[in-house]
Design a protein around this motif. Structure first.
Motif, PDB file in Angstrom:
ATOM      1  N   ALA A 193      17.312  14.381   3.520  1.00  0.00           N
ATOM      2  CA  ALA A 193      17.453  15.232   4.700  1.00  0.00           C
ATOM      3  C   ALA A 193      16.566  14.741   5.845  1.00  0.00           C
ATOM      4  O   ALA A 193      16.394  15.430   6.842  1.00  0.00           O
ATOM      5  N   GLY A 194      16.019  13.531   5.706  1.00  0.00           N
ATOM      6  CA  GLY A 194      15.104  12.991   6.709  1.00  0.00           C
ATOM      7  C   GLY A 194      15.758  12.777   8.062  1.00  0.00           C
ATOM      8  O   GLY A 194      16.934  12.432   8.159  1.00  0.00           O
ATOM      9  N   GLU A 195      14.971  12.975   9.101  1.00  0.00           N
ATOM     10  CA  GLU A 195      15.414  12.781  10.481  1.00  0.00           C
ATOM     11  C   GLU A 195      15.369  11.291  10.839  1.00  0.00           C
ATOM     12  O   GLU A 195      14.689  10.507  10.186  1.00  0.00           O
ATOM     13  N   PRO A 196      16.084  10.886  11.905  1.00  0.00           N
ATOM     14  CA  PRO A 196      15.978   9.501  12.379  1.00  0.00           C
ATOM     15  C   PRO A 196      14.521   9.165  12.700  1.00  0.00           C
ATOM     16  O   PRO A 196      13.730  10.055  13.043  1.00  0.00           O
ATOM     17  N   CYS A 197      14.184   7.893  12.597  1.00  0.00           N
ATOM     18  CA  CYS A 197      12.797   7.490  12.811  1.00  0.00           C
ATOM     19  C   CYS A 197      12.725   6.008  13.177  1.00  0.00           C
ATOM     20  O   CYS A 197      13.726   5.298  13.165  1.00  0.00           O
ATOM     21  N   TRP A 198      11.525   5.585  13.476  1.00  0.00           N
ATOM     22  CA  TRP A 198      11.199   4.175  13.661  1.00  0.00           C
ATOM     23  C   TRP A 198      10.360   3.737  12.470  1.00  0.00           C
ATOM     24  O   TRP A 198       9.571   4.520  11.944  1.00  0.00           O
ATOM     25  N   VAL A 199      10.525   2.493  12.065  1.00  0.00           N
ATOM     26  CA  VAL A 199       9.829   1.979  10.892  1.00  0.00           C
ATOM     27  C   VAL A 199       9.205   0.628  11.199  1.00  0.00           C
ATOM     28  O   VAL A 199       9.836  -0.233  11.810  1.00  0.00           O
ATOM     29  N   SER A 200       7.981   0.473  10.757  1.00  0.00           N
ATOM     30  CA  SER A 200       7.318  -0.828  10.712  1.00  0.00           C
ATOM     31  C   SER A 200       7.305  -1.208   9.240  1.00  0.00           C
ATOM     32  O   SER A 200       6.686  -0.535   8.414  1.00  0.00           O
ATOM     33  N   LEU A 201       8.036  -2.263   8.901  1.00  0.00           N
ATOM     34  CA  LEU A 201       8.215  -2.671   7.511  1.00  0.00           C
ATOM     35  C   LEU A 201       7.581  -4.034   7.284  1.00  0.00           C
ATOM     36  O   LEU A 201       8.017  -5.029   7.859  1.00  0.00           O
ATOM     37  N   VAL A 202       6.545  -4.072   6.482  1.00  0.00           N
ATOM     38  CA  VAL A 202       5.929  -5.340   6.068  1.00  0.00           C
ATOM     39  C   VAL A 202       6.552  -5.669   4.719  1.00  0.00           C
ATOM     40  O   VAL A 202       6.448  -4.892   3.773  1.00  0.00           O
ATOM     41  N   TRP A 203       7.228  -6.814   4.635  1.00  0.00           N
ATOM     42  CA  TRP A 203       7.993  -7.193   3.438  1.00  0.00           C
ATOM     43  C   TRP A 203       7.715  -8.662   3.126  1.00  0.00           C
ATOM     44  O   TRP A 203       8.526  -9.544   3.423  1.00  0.00           O
ATOM     45  N   PRO A 204       6.560  -8.979   2.504  1.00  0.00           N
ATOM     46  CA  PRO A 204       6.274 -10.386   2.214  1.00  0.00           C
ATOM     47  C   PRO A 204       7.221 -10.951   1.162  1.00  0.00           C
ATOM     48  O   PRO A 204       7.712 -10.227   0.293  1.00  0.00           O
ATOM     49  N   ALA A 205       7.468 -12.245   1.279  1.00  0.00           N
ATOM     50  CA  ALA A 205       8.292 -12.929   0.275  1.00  0.00           C
ATOM     51  C   ALA A 205       7.577 -12.848  -1.077  1.00  0.00           C
ATOM     52  O   ALA A 205       6.347 -12.779  -1.146  1.00  0.00           O
ATOM     53  N   GLU A 206       8.354 -12.865  -2.160  1.00  0.00           N
ATOM     54  CA  GLU A 206       7.765 -12.715  -3.498  1.00  0.00           C
ATOM     55  C   GLU A 206       6.663 -13.738  -3.770  1.00  0.00           C
ATOM     56  O   GLU A 206       5.680 -13.418  -4.402  1.00  0.00           O
ATOM     57  N   GLY A 207       6.789 -14.947  -3.286  1.00  0.00           N
ATOM     58  CA  GLY A 207       5.773 -15.962  -3.523  1.00  0.00           C
ATOM     59  C   GLY A 207       4.582 -15.874  -2.592  1.00  0.00           C
ATOM     60  O   GLY A 207       3.611 -16.599  -2.760  1.00  0.00           O
ATOM     61  N   ALA A 208       4.619 -14.968  -1.608  1.00  0.00           N
ATOM     62  CA  ALA A 208       3.548 -14.866  -0.616  1.00  0.00           C
ATOM     63  C   ALA A 208       2.857 -13.508  -0.632  1.00  0.00           C
ATOM     64  O   ALA A 208       2.193 -13.144   0.329  1.00  0.00           O
ATOM     65  N   MET A 209       2.991 -12.766  -1.710  1.00  0.00           N
ATOM     66  CA  MET A 209       2.370 -11.441  -1.801  1.00  0.00           C
ATOM     67  C   MET A 209       0.884 -11.576  -2.099  1.00  0.00           C
ATOM     68  O   MET A 209       0.516 -12.184  -3.101  1.00  0.00           O
ATOM     69  N   PRO A 210       0.023 -10.991  -1.239  1.00  0.00           N
ATOM     70  CA  PRO A 210      -1.414 -11.060  -1.533  1.00  0.00           C
ATOM     71  C   PRO A 210      -1.766 -10.129  -2.692  1.00  0.00           C
ATOM     72  O   PRO A 210      -1.000  -9.231  -3.042  1.00  0.00           O
ATOM     73  N   LEU A 211      -2.929 -10.341  -3.257  1.00  0.00           N
ATOM     74  CA  LEU A 211      -3.414  -9.431  -4.282  1.00  0.00           C
ATOM     75  C   LEU A 211      -3.666  -8.064  -3.651  1.00  0.00           C
ATOM     76  O   LEU A 211      -4.059  -7.972  -2.487  1.00  0.00           O
ATOM     77  N   TYR A 212      -3.458  -7.029  -4.409  1.00  0.00           N
ATOM     78  CA  TYR A 212      -3.648  -5.677  -3.888  1.00  0.00           C
ATOM     79  C   TYR A 212      -5.096  -5.444  -3.469  1.00  0.00           C
ATOM     80  O   TYR A 212      -5.379  -4.668  -2.569  1.00  0.00           O
ATOM     81  N   ASP A 213      -6.038  -6.136  -4.107  1.00  0.00           N
ATOM     82  CA  ASP A 213      -7.454  -5.989  -3.780  1.00  0.00           C
ATOM     83  C   ASP A 213      -7.928  -6.973  -2.721  1.00  0.00           C
ATOM     84  O   ASP A 213      -9.129  -7.084  -2.473  1.00  0.00           O
ATOM     85  N   ASP A 214      -7.005  -7.667  -2.062  1.00  0.00           N
ATOM     86  CA  ASP A 214      -7.352  -8.551  -0.956  1.00  0.00           C
ATOM     87  C   ASP A 214      -8.064  -7.723   0.115  1.00  0.00           C
ATOM     88  O   ASP A 214      -7.664  -6.592   0.398  1.00  0.00           O
ATOM     89  N   PRO A 215      -9.117  -8.257   0.726  1.00  0.00           N
ATOM     90  CA  PRO A 215      -9.849  -7.485   1.748  1.00  0.00           C
ATOM     91  C   PRO A 215      -8.957  -6.991   2.898  1.00  0.00           C
ATOM     92  O   PRO A 215      -9.181  -5.891   3.410  1.00  0.00           O
ATOM     93  N   ALA A 216      -7.954  -7.739   3.292  1.00  0.00           N
ATOM     94  CA  ALA A 216      -7.072  -7.294   4.379  1.00  0.00           C
ATOM     95  C   ALA A 216      -6.258  -6.069   3.963  1.00  0.00           C
ATOM     96  O   ALA A 216      -6.044  -5.151   4.763  1.00  0.00           O
ATOM     97  N   VAL A 217      -5.807  -6.033   2.722  1.00  0.00           N
ATOM     98  CA  VAL A 217      -5.048  -4.880   2.221  1.00  0.00           C
ATOM     99  C   VAL A 217      -5.971  -3.665   2.102  1.00  0.00           C
ATOM    100  O   VAL A 217      -5.600  -2.554   2.512  1.00  0.00           O
TER     101      VAL A 217
END
Length: 161
Positions: A52-76
């Motif tokens: 039932a969600g309303e229209p919206c804008w989305v910022s989607l960060v979708w790294p390629a499978e081989g370029a995913m940083p570790l979840y504990d990376d300082p940037a994350v």
């Protein structure tokens, strides 16, 4: 409850509680599917998906499978801290495919100008999408300052899924 999001180039078959599709390239969401419903699907906080969600804008960060940083990376870690400050998004979630890698994020807002507030844009180049009704809802951000997560769960999900 498990929930999944996929960014696809074609409309998926309707199976496993597909919530909705939206956009030129298709964003598809599934709720309640414990198995990965599509090879490109990534786990998302189930509170973000809303038929039932309303229209919206989305910022989607979708790294390629081989370029995913570790979840504990300082940037994350820094992006997760920033998500708890400033003007809140209508909804947001990190995306996961396993217990150790950051598989992306979704930042849901009502106005296009608020896409610049996405703290995860520092982790990867975001795609900005206009999403129609029936896919993404509203989910309050968690009370801070905790940024811990349950292993393998998207953040800020509470780990009950």
């Amino acid at each position: 409850m498990s929930a999944w999001l996929a960014w696809l180039h074609a409309t998926p078959s309707r199976h496993l509680d597909l919530v909705a599709t939206a956009g030129a390239t298709t964003l598809a969401g599934w709720r309640g599917a414990h198995q990965r419903p599509h090879p490109d699907a990534r786990r998302i906080d189930p509170r973000v998906l809303d038929a039932a969600g309303e229209p919206c804008w989305v910022s989607l960060v979708w790294p390629a499978e081989g370029a995913m940083p570790l979840y504990d990376d300082p940037a994350v870690l820094h992006a997760r801290r920033l998500a708890l400050t400033g003007v809140p998004a209508r909804a947001f979630s990190t995306l996961v495919v396993d217990s150790t890698h950051f598989a992306g994020s979704i930042w849901v807002v009502d106005e296009a100008a608020a896409l610049n507030d996405d703290p995860f844009r520092r982790v990867g180049k975001p795609r900005r999408l206009r999403v129609g009704p029936g896919l993404l809802g509203a989910a309050p951000r968690p009370p801070g300052p905790a940024i811990e997560r349950y292993a393998g769960a998207p953040w800020p999900a509470d780990g009950t899924g």
